[in-house]
Design a protein around this motif. Structure first.
Motif, PDB file in Angstrom:
ATOM      1  N   GLU A   1       0.844  -1.183   0.000  1.00 55.76           N
ATOM      2  CA  GLU A   1       0.000   0.000   0.000  1.00 55.76           C
ATOM      3  C   GLU A   1       0.882   1.236   0.000  1.00 55.76           C
ATOM      4  O   GLU A   1       1.854   1.332   0.740  1.00 55.76           O
ATOM      5  N   SER A   2       0.547   2.178  -0.852  1.00 53.18           N
ATOM      6  CA  SER A   2       1.314   3.417  -0.967  1.00 53.18           C
ATOM      7  C   SER A   2       0.390   4.529  -1.425  1.00 53.18           C
ATOM      8  O   SER A   2      -0.817   4.317  -1.579  1.00 53.18           O
TER       9      SER A   2
ATOM     10  N   SER B   1       2.814  -2.189 -10.464  1.00 50.61           N
ATOM     11  CA  SER B   1       2.979  -2.251  -9.014  1.00 50.61           C
ATOM     12  C   SER B   1       2.197  -1.117  -8.371  1.00 50.61           C
ATOM     13  O   SER B   1       2.140  -0.014  -8.897  1.00 50.61           O
ATOM     14  N   THR B   2       1.603  -1.407  -7.222  1.00 45.25           N
ATOM     15  CA  THR B   2       0.935  -0.356  -6.457  1.00 45.25           C
ATOM     16  C   THR B   2       1.921   0.340  -5.540  1.00 45.25           C
ATOM     17  O   THR B   2       1.578   1.285  -4.847  1.00 45.25           O
ATOM     18  N   GLY B   3       3.174  -0.111  -5.530  1.00 43.69           N
ATOM     19  CA  GLY B   3       4.219   0.512  -4.736  1.00 43.69           C
ATOM     20  C   GLY B   3       4.861  -0.473  -3.791  1.00 43.69           C
ATOM     21  O   GLY B   3       4.419  -1.618  -3.676  1.00 43.69           O
ATOM     22  N   TRP B   4       5.958  -0.039  -3.154  1.00 43.42           N
ATOM     23  CA  TRP B   4       6.576  -0.873  -2.137  1.00 43.42           C
ATOM     24  C   TRP B   4       7.059   0.010  -1.008  1.00 43.42           C
ATOM     25  O   TRP B   4       7.313   1.193  -1.159  1.00 43.42           O
TER      26      TRP B   4
ATOM     27  N   ALA C   1       9.754   0.517   0.875  1.00 46.24           N
ATOM     28  CA  ALA C   1      10.990   1.311   0.866  1.00 46.24           C
ATOM     29  C   ALA C   1      10.823   2.588   0.042  1.00 46.24           C
ATOM     30  O   ALA C   1      11.262   3.673   0.452  1.00 46.24           O
ATOM     31  N   LYS C   2      10.196   2.476  -1.097  1.00 46.94           N
ATOM     32  CA  LYS C   2       9.994   3.638  -1.954  1.00 46.94           C
ATOM     33  C   LYS C   2       9.015   4.617  -1.299  1.00 46.94           C
ATOM     34  O   LYS C   2       9.207   5.827  -1.362  1.00 46.94           O
ATOM     35  N   THR C   3       7.981   4.101  -0.665  1.00 41.14           N
ATOM     36  CA  THR C   3       7.006   4.946   0.013  1.00 41.14           C
ATOM     37  C   THR C   3       7.664   5.747   1.125  1.00 41.14           C
ATOM     38  O   THR C   3       7.432   6.954   1.263  1.00 41.14           O
TER      39      THR C   3
END
Length: 134
Positions: free
Chosen positions: A10-11, A36-39, A41-43
């Motif tokens: 979730e991001s 991708s809906t996000g990860w 670390a990136k969030t």
């Protein structure tokens, strides 16, 4: 990473129902794309960057209120610009742009220069010269 391993954490992307294109390998080892809906670390990194930007914007507002800098600094931060970028947009040397951030110098700028800044920030000259850090 393999296509089935593309993170779906979730991001901000998932909250807005947006997906990011990622490269991965398929079952044959060939490169392919996946969404991708996000990860996590990136969030975390993005949230940290956004918080830093917001802090700089608030600092610029306070500096304008206290008379330390001109509104150019606030709009530069608001538009996520640095000195080289702003200087390039207005077509001036960096030292000159930095000089324009001094309130005493800013008050003396002619309408042509003010218009360059206003156009860059997509505001009117009136908005630029009347911004008081509110």
């Amino acid at each position: 990473m393999k296509k089935e391993e593309i993170p779906q954490d979730e991001s901000n992307l998932s909250k807005s129902n947006i997906k990011e294109l990622c490269y991965a390998t398929d079952e044959n080892g060939n490169y392919t794309t996946g969404l991708s809906t996000g990860w996590e670390a990136k969030t975390i990194a993005l949230e940290s960057s956004i918080n830093t930007i917001n802090e700089r914007i608030e600092e610029a507002k306070q500096d304008i209120k206290s008379g330390k800098v001109s509104p150019i600094v606030y709009y530069m931060e608001l538009h996520k610009m640095d000195w080289p970028t702003l200087a390039d947009y207005v077509g001036m040397w960096q030292w000159r742009v930095k000089r324009h951030t001094k309130p005493s110098v800013f008050k003396k700028l002619n309408s042509k220069i003010l218009q360059k800044y206003a156009d860059t920030f997509q505001i009117s000259v009136d908005e630029l010269i009347n911004y008081k850090g509110a």
